[in-house]
Write a protein that holds these residues in place. Structure first.
Motif, PDB file in Angstrom:
ATOM      1  N   GLY A 176      10.983  -9.545  -4.403  1.00 29.58           N
ATOM      2  CA  GLY A 176      12.188 -10.500  -4.556  1.00 29.58           C
ATOM      3  C   GLY A 176      12.769 -10.982  -3.220  1.00 29.58           C
ATOM      4  N   GLN A 177      12.819 -10.058  -2.590  1.00 34.49           N
ATOM      5  CA  GLN A 177      13.074 -10.255  -1.044  1.00 34.49           C
ATOM      6  C   GLN A 177      12.174 -10.899  -0.224  1.00 34.49           C
ATOM      7  OE1 GLN A 177      16.657  -9.497  -0.163  1.00 34.49           O
ATOM      8  NE2 GLN A 177      16.485  -9.470  -2.389  1.00 34.49           N
ATOM      9  N   GLY A 178      11.034 -11.247  -0.603  1.00 33.69           N
ATOM     10  CA  GLY A 178       9.850 -11.662   0.097  1.00 33.69           C
ATOM     11  C   GLY A 178       9.205 -10.915   1.158  1.00 33.69           C
ATOM     12  N   GLU A 179       9.543  -9.659   1.119  1.00 34.75           N
ATOM     13  CA  GLU A 179       8.807  -8.493   2.030  1.00 34.75           C
ATOM     14  C   GLU A 179       7.348  -8.484   1.688  1.00 34.75           C
ATOM     15  OE1 GLU A 179      10.406  -7.658   4.633  1.00 34.75           O
ATOM     16  OE2 GLU A 179      11.983  -8.515   4.038  1.00 34.75           O
ATOM     17  N   LEU A 180       7.158  -8.628   0.426  1.00 40.25           N
ATOM     18  CA  LEU A 180       5.612  -8.275  -0.058  1.00 40.25           C
ATOM     19  C   LEU A 180       5.576  -9.459  -1.366  1.00 40.25           C
ATOM     20  CD1 LEU A 180       5.789  -6.314  -2.583  1.00 40.25           C
ATOM     21  CD2 LEU A 180       6.183  -4.876  -0.668  1.00 40.25           C
ATOM     22  N   SER A 181       4.350  -9.786  -1.635  1.00 40.08           N
ATOM     23  CA  SER A 181       3.921 -10.562  -2.900  1.00 40.08           C
ATOM     24  C   SER A 181       4.144  -9.750  -4.045  1.00 40.08           C
ATOM     25  CB  SER A 181       2.791 -11.337  -2.646  1.00 40.08           C
ATOM     26  OG  SER A 181       1.550 -10.267  -2.762  1.00 40.08           O
ATOM     27  N   LEU A 182       4.578 -10.385  -5.244  1.00 35.01           N
ATOM     28  CA  LEU A 182       4.451  -9.588  -6.511  1.00 35.01           C
ATOM     29  C   LEU A 182       3.243  -9.403  -6.821  1.00 35.01           C
ATOM     30  CD1 LEU A 182       6.629  -8.897  -8.465  1.00 35.01           C
ATOM     31  CD2 LEU A 182       6.233 -10.983  -9.761  1.00 35.01           C
ATOM     32  N   ALA A 183       2.132 -10.201  -6.498  1.00 39.65           N
ATOM     33  CA  ALA A 183       0.732  -9.680  -6.726  1.00 39.65           C
ATOM     34  C   ALA A 183       0.078  -8.619  -6.308  1.00 39.65           C
ATOM     35  CB  ALA A 183      -0.209 -10.926  -6.508  1.00 39.65           C
ATOM     36  N   SER A 184       0.658  -8.538  -4.877  1.00 38.56           N
ATOM     37  CA  SER A 184       0.206  -7.331  -4.147  1.00 38.56           C
ATOM     38  C   SER A 184       0.823  -5.901  -4.555  1.00 38.56           C
ATOM     39  CB  SER A 184       0.361  -7.501  -2.594  1.00 38.56           C
ATOM     40  OG  SER A 184       1.986  -7.473  -2.462  1.00 38.56           O
ATOM     41  N   ALA A 185       2.103  -5.998  -5.054  1.00 31.79           N
ATOM     42  CA  ALA A 185       2.913  -4.893  -5.693  1.00 31.79           C
ATOM     43  C   ALA A 185       2.247  -4.538  -6.835  1.00 31.79           C
ATOM     44  CB  ALA A 185       4.376  -5.381  -5.757  1.00 31.79           C
ATOM     45  N   LEU A 186       1.746  -5.444  -7.503  1.00 32.94           N
ATOM     46  CA  LEU A 186       1.233  -4.986  -8.971  1.00 32.94           C
ATOM     47  C   LEU A 186      -0.464  -4.449  -8.572  1.00 32.94           C
ATOM     48  CD1 LEU A 186       2.110  -7.861 -11.368  1.00 32.94           C
ATOM     49  CD2 LEU A 186       3.173  -5.574 -11.289  1.00 32.94           C
ATOM     50  N   PRO A 190       0.823  -1.199   0.021  1.00 32.29           N
ATOM     51  CA  PRO A 190      -0.105  -0.141   0.096  1.00 32.29           C
ATOM     52  C   PRO A 190       0.939   1.142  -0.148  1.00 32.29           C
ATOM     53  CG  PRO A 190      -0.742  -1.776   1.460  1.00 32.29           C
ATOM     54  CD  PRO A 190       0.552  -2.181   1.157  1.00 32.29           C
ATOM     55  N   GLY A 191       1.939   1.200   0.533  1.00 31.69           N
ATOM     56  CA  GLY A 191       2.879   2.511   0.752  1.00 31.69           C
ATOM     57  C   GLY A 191       3.425   2.755  -0.607  1.00 31.69           C
ATOM     58  N   ALA A 192       3.723   1.593  -1.476  1.00 36.63           N
ATOM     59  CA  ALA A 192       3.913   1.648  -2.763  1.00 36.63           C
ATOM     60  C   ALA A 192       3.017   2.188  -3.805  1.00 36.63           C
ATOM     61  CB  ALA A 192       4.443   0.388  -3.356  1.00 36.63           C
ATOM     62  N   GLY A 193       1.715   1.954  -3.491  1.00 34.73           N
ATOM     63  CA  GLY A 193       0.496   2.254  -4.375  1.00 34.73           C
ATOM     64  C   GLY A 193       0.183   3.878  -3.911  1.00 34.73           C
ATOM     65  N   LEU A 194       0.429   4.232  -2.473  1.00 34.40           N
ATOM     66  CA  LEU A 194       0.406   5.664  -2.484  1.00 34.40           C
ATOM     67  C   LEU A 194       1.431   6.578  -3.131  1.00 34.40           C
ATOM     68  CD1 LEU A 194      -0.821   8.036  -0.499  1.00 34.40           C
ATOM     69  CD2 LEU A 194       0.787   7.507   1.242  1.00 34.40           C
ATOM     70  N   PHE A 195       2.713   6.311  -3.177  1.00 29.58           N
ATOM     71  CA  PHE A 195       3.745   6.923  -3.847  1.00 29.58           C
ATOM     72  C   PHE A 195       3.087   7.160  -5.179  1.00 29.58           C
ATOM     73  CE2 PHE A 195       7.602   7.678  -6.055  1.00 29.58           C
ATOM     74  CZ  PHE A 195       8.290   8.529  -5.305  1.00 29.58           C
ATOM     75  N   VAL A 196       2.604   6.062  -5.857  1.00 30.65           N
ATOM     76  CA  VAL A 196       2.388   5.895  -7.282  1.00 30.65           C
ATOM     77  C   VAL A 196       1.185   7.011  -7.541  1.00 30.65           C
ATOM     78  CG1 VAL A 196       1.367   4.476  -9.273  1.00 30.65           C
ATOM     79  CG2 VAL A 196       3.521   3.670  -8.059  1.00 30.65           C
ATOM     80  N   ALA A 197       0.270   6.949  -6.769  1.00 27.47           N
ATOM     81  CA  ALA A 197      -0.589   8.077  -6.576  1.00 27.47           C
ATOM     82  C   ALA A 197      -0.387   9.203  -6.671  1.00 27.47           C
ATOM     83  CB  ALA A 197      -1.909   7.641  -5.509  1.00 27.47           C
ATOM     84  N   LEU A 198       0.567   9.547  -5.718  1.00 29.19           N
ATOM     85  CA  LEU A 198       1.266  10.935  -5.617  1.00 29.19           C
ATOM     86  C   LEU A 198       1.922  11.305  -6.936  1.00 29.19           C
ATOM     87  CD1 LEU A 198       2.350  10.828  -1.805  1.00 29.19           C
ATOM     88  CD2 LEU A 198       0.307  12.036  -2.736  1.00 29.19           C
ATOM     89  N   GLU A 199       2.699  10.259  -7.490  1.00 28.25           N
ATOM     90  CA  GLU A 199       3.543  10.578  -8.669  1.00 28.25           C
ATOM     91  C   GLU A 199       2.277  11.031  -9.663  1.00 28.25           C
ATOM     92  OE1 GLU A 199       4.285   8.730 -12.629  1.00 28.25           O
ATOM     93  OE2 GLU A 199       3.574   7.819 -11.122  1.00 28.25           O
ATOM     94  N   ASN A 200       1.511  10.339  -9.929  1.00 27.92           N
ATOM     95  CA  ASN A 200       0.523  10.583 -11.093  1.00 27.92           C
ATOM     96  C   ASN A 200      -0.108  12.062 -10.898  1.00 27.92           C
ATOM     97  OD1 ASN A 200      -0.772   8.361 -12.786  1.00 27.92           O
ATOM     98  ND2 ASN A 200       0.093   7.448 -11.052  1.00 27.92           N
ATOM     99  N   VAL A 201      -0.162  12.636  -9.538  1.00 25.44           N
ATOM    100  CA  VAL A 201      -0.803  13.993  -9.373  1.00 25.44           C
ATOM    101  C   VAL A 201       0.577  15.046  -9.308  1.00 25.44           C
ATOM    102  CG1 VAL A 201      -1.836  15.609  -7.782  1.00 25.44           C
ATOM    103  CG2 VAL A 201      -2.512  13.146  -8.128  1.00 25.44           C
ATOM    104  N   PHE A 202       1.557  14.637  -9.190  1.00 27.07           N
ATOM    105  CA  PHE A 202       3.101  15.225  -8.994  1.00 27.07           C
ATOM    106  C   PHE A 202       3.972  14.857  -9.679  1.00 27.07           C
ATOM    107  CE2 PHE A 202       0.686  15.950  -5.040  1.00 27.07           C
ATOM    108  CZ  PHE A 202       0.415  17.396  -5.108  1.00 27.07           C
ATOM    109  N   PRO A 203       4.073  14.719 -11.207  1.00 29.06           N
ATOM    110  CA  PRO A 203       4.942  14.030 -12.129  1.00 29.06           C
ATOM    111  C   PRO A 203       6.358  14.220 -11.712  1.00 29.06           C
ATOM    112  CG  PRO A 203       3.339  14.987 -13.483  1.00 29.06           C
ATOM    113  CD  PRO A 203       2.958  15.573 -12.197  1.00 29.06           C
ATOM    114  N   PRO A 204       6.757  15.154 -10.976  1.00 25.99           N
ATOM    115  CA  PRO A 204       8.251  15.050 -10.477  1.00 25.99           C
ATOM    116  C   PRO A 204       8.690  14.001  -9.827  1.00 25.99           C
ATOM    117  CG  PRO A 204       7.269  17.272 -10.318  1.00 25.99           C
ATOM    118  CD  PRO A 204       6.116  16.504 -10.812  1.00 25.99           C
ATOM    119  N   LEU A 205       7.679  13.344  -8.853  1.00 25.85           N
ATOM    120  CA  LEU A 205       7.967  11.980  -8.238  1.00 25.85           C
ATOM    121  C   LEU A 205       8.202  11.083  -9.312  1.00 25.85           C
ATOM    122  CD1 LEU A 205       5.404  12.453  -5.150  1.00 25.85           C
ATOM    123  CD2 LEU A 205       7.938  12.899  -5.335  1.00 25.85           C
TER     124      LEU A 205
END
Length: 220
Positions: A59-69, A30-45
């Protein structure tokens, strides 16, 4: 999460890349998703930082590939919806009023652009989500032209899923070298920017030449 070594040439360890890593550390996918949402509104991110980083974390097993996507695509759609409604609120009348104040352009140019979007808007939104710089901007004309919201959501989700998958999987496969993705995407972004600048310069040159020709014709 095991923090990767940040090696982006233009980014200090405590900058945007560090903040992105902190978000994934604290919130996971969800943190990655939040960053991507902000990146869409503020393209410099830059999405080329958080998406490969999310893939590395998977890849390190900290989250699943499916959840990341899933979460990064959801973030892309959420950010795009904000820009869509900004375009819708701005509206056609304000667009025409602003256009009329710009030099070297004609109302007929904007009308032709609208006609083009009416014919090719679906492809523009779908493919635009996969092109640096235009990824965020394409949502604004979709809102101005009031593309049906369900269609906009589907096209945005599909295009975002393709882009996000490419960068997330790149980070997943590259592992500790995930940051190299940003360098390649940066080159692509610069190429797109150069093409845009050349197109704008060509357009201005044509307009200036046409204006001078019209002035000479009036004097005759």
């Amino acid at each position: 999460m095991h923090r990767p070594t940040l090696a982006l040439p233009q980014e200090p360890a405590g900058g945007i890349a560090g903040w992105a890593a902190d978000l994934v550390d604290a919130l996971g996918a969800p943190g990655a998703g939040l960053f991507v949402a902000l990146e869409n509104v503020f393209p410099p991110l830059p999405s080329e930082i958080i998406l490969p980083l999310a893939g590395f974390a998977a890849g390190q097993g900290e989250l699943s590939l499916a959840s990341a996507l899933f979460w990064t695509t959801l973030g892309s759609v959420a950010g795009a919806v904000v820009l869509y409604w900004l375009g819708a609120l701005f509206g056609r009348e304000r667009m025409y009023a602003l256009w009329a104040r710009l030099p070297l352009v004609k109302t007929s140019d904007l009308r032709r652009t609208e006609e083009w979007f009416a014919r090719h808007g679906t492809k523009a939104v779908l493919l635009g989500r996969m092109v640096p710089i235009f990824r965020s901007l394409i949502s604004v004309p979709a809102g101005v032209e009031r593309m049906p919201v369900p269609l906009f959501l589907v096209l945005t989700a599909l295009g975002s899923l393709v882009w996000n998958s490419a960068l997330v999987l790149a980070g997943y496969w590259l592992g500790e070298q995930w940051d190299k993705v940003g360098a390649y995407v940066g080159v692509l972004s610069k190429g797109v920017l150069v093409v845009c600048l050349v197109a704008v310069a060509g357009y201005v040159a044509v307009r200036v030449r046409a204006g001078r020709g019209a002035a000479r014709h009036r004097r005759v």
